[in-house]
Design an enzyme around this catalytic site. Sequence first.
Site, PDB file in Angstrom:
ATOM      1  N   GLY A  48       0.660  -1.557  -0.360  1.00 42.44           N
ATOM      2  CA  GLY A  48       0.099   0.299   0.166  1.00 42.44           C
ATOM      3  C   GLY A  48       0.839   1.056  -0.256  1.00 42.44           C
ATOM      4  N   GLU A 103       3.653   4.893   5.982  1.00 39.71           N
ATOM      5  CA  GLU A 103       2.636   4.209   5.483  1.00 39.71           C
ATOM      6  C   GLU A 103       1.505   4.365   5.230  1.00 39.71           C
ATOM      7  OE1 GLU A 103       0.661   1.134   6.808  1.00 39.71           O
ATOM      8  OE2 GLU A 103       2.086   0.952   8.797  1.00 39.71           O
ATOM      9  N   ASP A 107      -5.208   2.058  10.761  1.00 42.85           N
ATOM     10  CA  ASP A 107      -6.570   2.047  10.660  1.00 42.85           C
ATOM     11  C   ASP A 107      -6.542   1.470  12.323  1.00 42.85           C
ATOM     12  OD1 ASP A 107      -8.940   1.425  10.853  1.00 42.85           O
ATOM     13  OD2 ASP A 107      -9.149  -0.526   9.977  1.00 42.85           O
ATOM     14  N   PHE A 162     -14.118   2.277   4.271  1.00 41.85           N
ATOM     15  CA  PHE A 162     -13.190   1.936   3.436  1.00 41.85           C
ATOM     16  C   PHE A 162     -12.880   2.701   2.310  1.00 41.85           C
ATOM     17  CE2 PHE A 162     -11.730  -0.891   1.274  1.00 41.85           C
ATOM     18  CZ  PHE A 162     -10.570  -2.347   1.662  1.00 41.85           C
ATOM     19  N   ARG A 175      -5.514   0.458  -6.662  1.00 40.23           N
ATOM     20  CA  ARG A 175      -4.434   0.545  -6.123  1.00 40.23           C
ATOM     21  C   ARG A 175      -3.403   1.750  -7.524  1.00 40.23           C
ATOM     22  NH1 ARG A 175      -2.158  -2.782  -1.748  1.00 40.23           N
ATOM     23  NH2 ARG A 175      -2.385  -4.882  -2.358  1.00 40.23           N
TER      24      ARG A 175
HETATM   25  P1  5GP Z   1      -4.224  -1.788  11.252  1.00 40.42           P
HETATM   26  O1  5GP Z   1      -3.333  -2.886  12.169  1.00 40.42           O
HETATM   27  O2  5GP Z   1      -4.476  -0.094  11.741  1.00 40.42           O
HETATM   28  O3  5GP Z   1      -5.651  -2.089  11.593  1.00 40.42           O
HETATM   29  O4  5GP Z   1      -4.666  -2.126   9.314  1.00 40.42           O
HETATM   30  C1  5GP Z   1      -4.211  -1.311   8.698  1.00 40.42           C
HETATM   31  C2  5GP Z   1      -4.133  -2.354   7.468  1.00 40.42           C
HETATM   32  O5  5GP Z   1      -5.077  -2.608   6.926  1.00 40.42           O
HETATM   33  C3  5GP Z   1      -3.226  -1.529   6.360  1.00 40.42           C
HETATM   34  O6  5GP Z   1      -2.345  -1.470   6.006  1.00 40.42           O
HETATM   35  C4  5GP Z   1      -4.289  -1.297   5.326  1.00 40.42           C
HETATM   36  O7  5GP Z   1      -3.482  -2.857   4.668  1.00 40.42           O
HETATM   37  C5  5GP Z   1      -5.601  -2.225   5.720  1.00 40.42           C
HETATM   38  N1  5GP Z   1      -6.123  -1.139   5.837  1.00 40.42           N
HETATM   39  C6  5GP Z   1      -6.838   0.038   7.051  1.00 40.42           C
HETATM   40  N2  5GP Z   1      -8.378   0.818   6.296  1.00 40.42           N
HETATM   41  C7  5GP Z   1      -8.329   0.341   5.638  1.00 40.42           C
HETATM   42  C8  5GP Z   1      -9.389   0.975   3.616  1.00 40.42           C
HETATM   43  O8  5GP Z   1      -9.695   1.670   4.048  1.00 40.42           O
HETATM   44  N3  5GP Z   1      -8.688   0.325   2.806  1.00 40.42           N
HETATM   45  C9  5GP Z   1      -7.586  -0.308   2.871  1.00 40.42           C
HETATM   46  N4  5GP Z   1      -7.663  -0.547   1.428  1.00 40.42           N
HETATM   47  N5  5GP Z   1      -7.341  -0.744   3.263  1.00 40.42           N
HETATM   48  C10 5GP Z   1      -6.932  -0.792   4.735  1.00 40.42           C
END
Ligand code: 5GP
Length: 192
Positions: A48, A103, A107, A162, A175
């Site tokens: 990403g 990054e 999230d 999302f 992407r």
């Molecule tokens: P975390 O551990 O912070 O909950 O998750 C982070 C990862 O979840 C990010 O690196 C990404 O790969 C995925 N992610 C979280 N939110 C989104 C979103 O709104 N869109 C997309 N495409 N991926 C997300």
Amino acid sequence: MDAKDMGDDLAAVLIDADQIQARLRELAAEIDRDYAGRELLLVGVLKGAVMVMADLARALHTTVEMDWMAVSSYGSGTRSSGVVRIIKDLDADLTDRHVLVVEDIVDSGLTLSWLMRNLSSRGPASLEVCTLLRKPDAQKGHPGKGGQAPVKYVGFDIPPEFVVGYGLDYAEKYRSLPFVGSLARHVYRPGS
Ligand code: 5GP
């Protein structure tokens, strides 16, 4: 790829390409000030962060090296669990280096908390994080689950929806969009 190539799969453009580039220039100016006289190792998290890494690195005047890491987070459904597996490790030795993790999005912050614990155990001189996007949960922190992931440089705080584009995918697609947008409901729920 652009908005018109998505037809009715695109619900809305949340942050357009010009806004992203303008904000990255501001962040780069901050990072240049903070790291003046030092060399910086940018660590991008695949896949990403490819776009933000490429544009941020080019906006910086500081001398940077770039390295990449790929991790996979075990989770149920779309939520990450904080239990992470390294798919591709760094080539660089972090000992005594100034490291900035780049990054795309934070999230829950669980993946990042794990990554920070892992990288800090490698003896860097400093370790900070830059993320283009941050969702509200990331700011709350997760006491008991590894603590809040401290993010020094944030491009945009966004609502908990999302998003795709500018490196972020849905099932490996979108992407390559130059902006950050949201998908139409029918993409997630065909037939609805
Ligand atoms: P975390 O551990 O912070 O909950 O998750 C982070 C990862 O979840 C990010 O690196 C990404 O790969 C995925 N992610 C979280 N939110 C989104 C979103 O709104 N869109 C997309 N495409 N991926 C997300």
